[in-house]
Scaffold this active site. Structure first.
Site, mmCIF file in Angstrom:
data_model
loop_
_atom_site.group_PDB
_atom_site.id
_atom_site.type_symbol
_atom_site.label_atom_id
_atom_site.label_comp_id
_atom_site.label_asym_id
_atom_site.label_seq_id
_atom_site.Cartn_x
_atom_site.Cartn_y
_atom_site.Cartn_z
ATOM 1 N N ALA A 194 35.376 65.191 75.507
ATOM 2 C CA ALA A 194 34.026 64.630 75.487
ATOM 3 C C ALA A 194 32.934 65.564 75.977
ATOM 4 O O ALA A 194 31.761 65.367 75.636
ATOM 5 C CB ALA A 194 33.997 63.354 76.328
ATOM 6 N N CYS B 56 33.516 71.602 65.039
ATOM 7 C CA CYS B 56 32.360 72.415 64.646
ATOM 8 C C CYS B 56 32.869 73.731 64.051
ATOM 9 O O CYS B 56 32.352 74.809 64.330
ATOM 10 C CB CYS B 56 31.411 72.654 65.817
ATOM 11 S SG CYS B 56 32.168 73.388 67.282
#
Length: 442
Positions: free
Chosen positions: A267, A388
């Site tokens: 997270a 990403c």
């Protein structure tokens, strides 16, 4: 190829140049990330000097091979050992001369003085001599002190990365390489607990900040030019946060309801977690987990700034016995550890820190985490896999392999046109990102 230029005040002192050289030394010699090296190097510098040190450091890493060629050609022999930091100082000087709107005399004098700050007083003559050689041979600057730095997009990537991008995206490789060397836009995420996006756009306009909303990410605003966060209306009260539009799509694709029990895995630093909390009044606390205690400090800071809360675990997600209470989740967001090859324009040090062998290791880690999390998902529950990265091994290939291995897993198409979503750097002005939605079937 012309470089994007950042106007700066050439009168700022040598400390910013010394800090930039120190940060580059720690990145390229010690393997530190630039985001970790810069704060240590800039220390108690003024905000203006910090901004200049940052602009130079990021800029040097974008065009590192080109600058190395310029500087290396002027050295009789490579600078090694205790003198190696001077090589990075020379890169700092060369970058100013070619790529920043700083007057030549100010760039040279400040960089030469930085040698003293770095403890290399006796080598000020070397720095001065090489920078003046570069000046004599450089193209004539225009009225705004800009010069043309010949940049080869391929050359400004390590060969293994160039080959990987070419193999996975042959039709778009050139565009990706160019985007990786570009300056990224500044994106905001509006906190809809306070305002809708149109209201915040009006506040930005009233503050003299030009901006526009994104067509797909409903809370995303792109600034026409970056500004310090202190200028953003209500930033200190959590009214808006800095987050790329591609990353903001996670809150849509996770498809949560207030009644859901939600896990945000890997997270830190907490952008996606806050986005979920800003949008939903969950009946049960959202669980968030990350193995990096330092990065989790950012999660706590962001939660506090926004006045939100979550149950945060510092643990290895794969060691479920250490943190999981045994109750399954309706939704799991897995922002998987990855090569970060989709955010190179924001973090140019990735090009020089990442190695080809890292990709296999990361893919194995992603597989391990996926397999560890799957039993934690309820039947009928959904897991959103996000990276990403723009490399197939971490994305499409990873998901296809998981679907073959897990008979209880099915793929939920992202939309009518595509089963998964691979965004490339610069698409819709956003970062490179990958999303896949997985459902657990009985």
């Amino acid at each position: 190829m012309s470089q994007q230029k950042k106007p700066e005040n050439g009168g700022q002192g040598a400390t910013s140049r010394a800090a930039a050289a120190t940060a580059l030394f720690h990145v390229l010699e010690k393997g530190e990330s630039l985001s970790a090296a810069l704060p240590h190097a800039t220390g108690n510098l003024s905000d203006a000097d910090k901004r200049l040190a940052s602009a130079i450091s990021y800029g040097v890493l974008r065009v590192l091979p080109n600058l190395n060629k310029l500087v290396g050609a002027k050295l009789d022999k490579p600078l090694k050992g205790k003198l190696k930091v001077l090589h990075y100082l020379l890169l700092v000087g060369a970058y100013q001369l070619y790529c920043l709107r700083i007057k030549d005399h100010a760039a040279v004098s400040a960089t030469v003085e930085a040698a003293r700050i770095l403890g290399k007083r006796n080598h000020k003559g070397l720095v001065n001599g090489i920078l003046r050689q570069l000046l004599r041979e450089a193209p004539t600057a225009d009225e705004s002190q800009q010069r043309e730095l010949p940049v080869d997009a391929m050359e400004n990537h390590p060969r293994w990365l160039f080959d990987a991008i070419q193999a996975d995206h042959p039709q778009k490789a050139s565009d990706i390489l160019l985007e990786n060397n570009a300056h990224p836009p500044m994106w905001l995420r509006v906190n809809r607990r306070f305002f809708n996006r149109d209201d915040y756009l009006r506040q930005l306009e009233d503050s003299g900040i030009a901006a526009e909303g994104d067509t797909l990410a409903s809370d995303a605003i792109r600034l026409h030019s970056p500004v310090p966060v202190e200028r953003l209306p209500g930033f200190d009260r959590g009214h808006a946060s800095v987050q790329d539009r591609s990353a903001q799509l996670a809150a849509d694709y996770l498809n949560v309801k207030a009644s859901h029990r939600v896990l945000d895995c890997c997270a830190a630093p907490g952008g996606k977690l806050l986005h979920l909390l800003e949008r939903n009044d969950f009946e049960q606390p959202v669980q968030a987990i990350d193995i990096d205690a330092k990065r989790l400090e950012r999660v706590d800071e962001n939660l506090e700034r926004a006045g939100l809360s979550a149950v945060v675990h510092c643990a290895d997600v794969s060691a479920t016995d250490d943190w999981w209470d045994g109750e399954q989740f309706d939704r799991i967001l897995l922002d998987a550890p990855c090569s970060a090859t989709g955010v190179i324009r924001r973090h140019p040090d990735i090009k020089w820190l990442r190695r080809a062998e890292d990709i296999n290791e990361l893919a194995q880690l992603q597989k391990q985490i996926l397999n560890s999390l799957w039993p934690l998902l309820k039947n009928g529950g959904e897991l959103l896999y996000a990276t990403c990265s723009i490399l197939n091994q971490e994305n499409q290939t990873q998901i296809e392999s998981f679907l073959k291995q897990q008979s209880s897993a099915s793929l939920i198409p992202i939309d009518e046109k595509q089963k998964t979503l691979q965004l490339l750097p610069g698409e819709h002005n956003g970062d490179g990102f990958f999303y896949a939605r997985l459902k657990k079937v009985e």
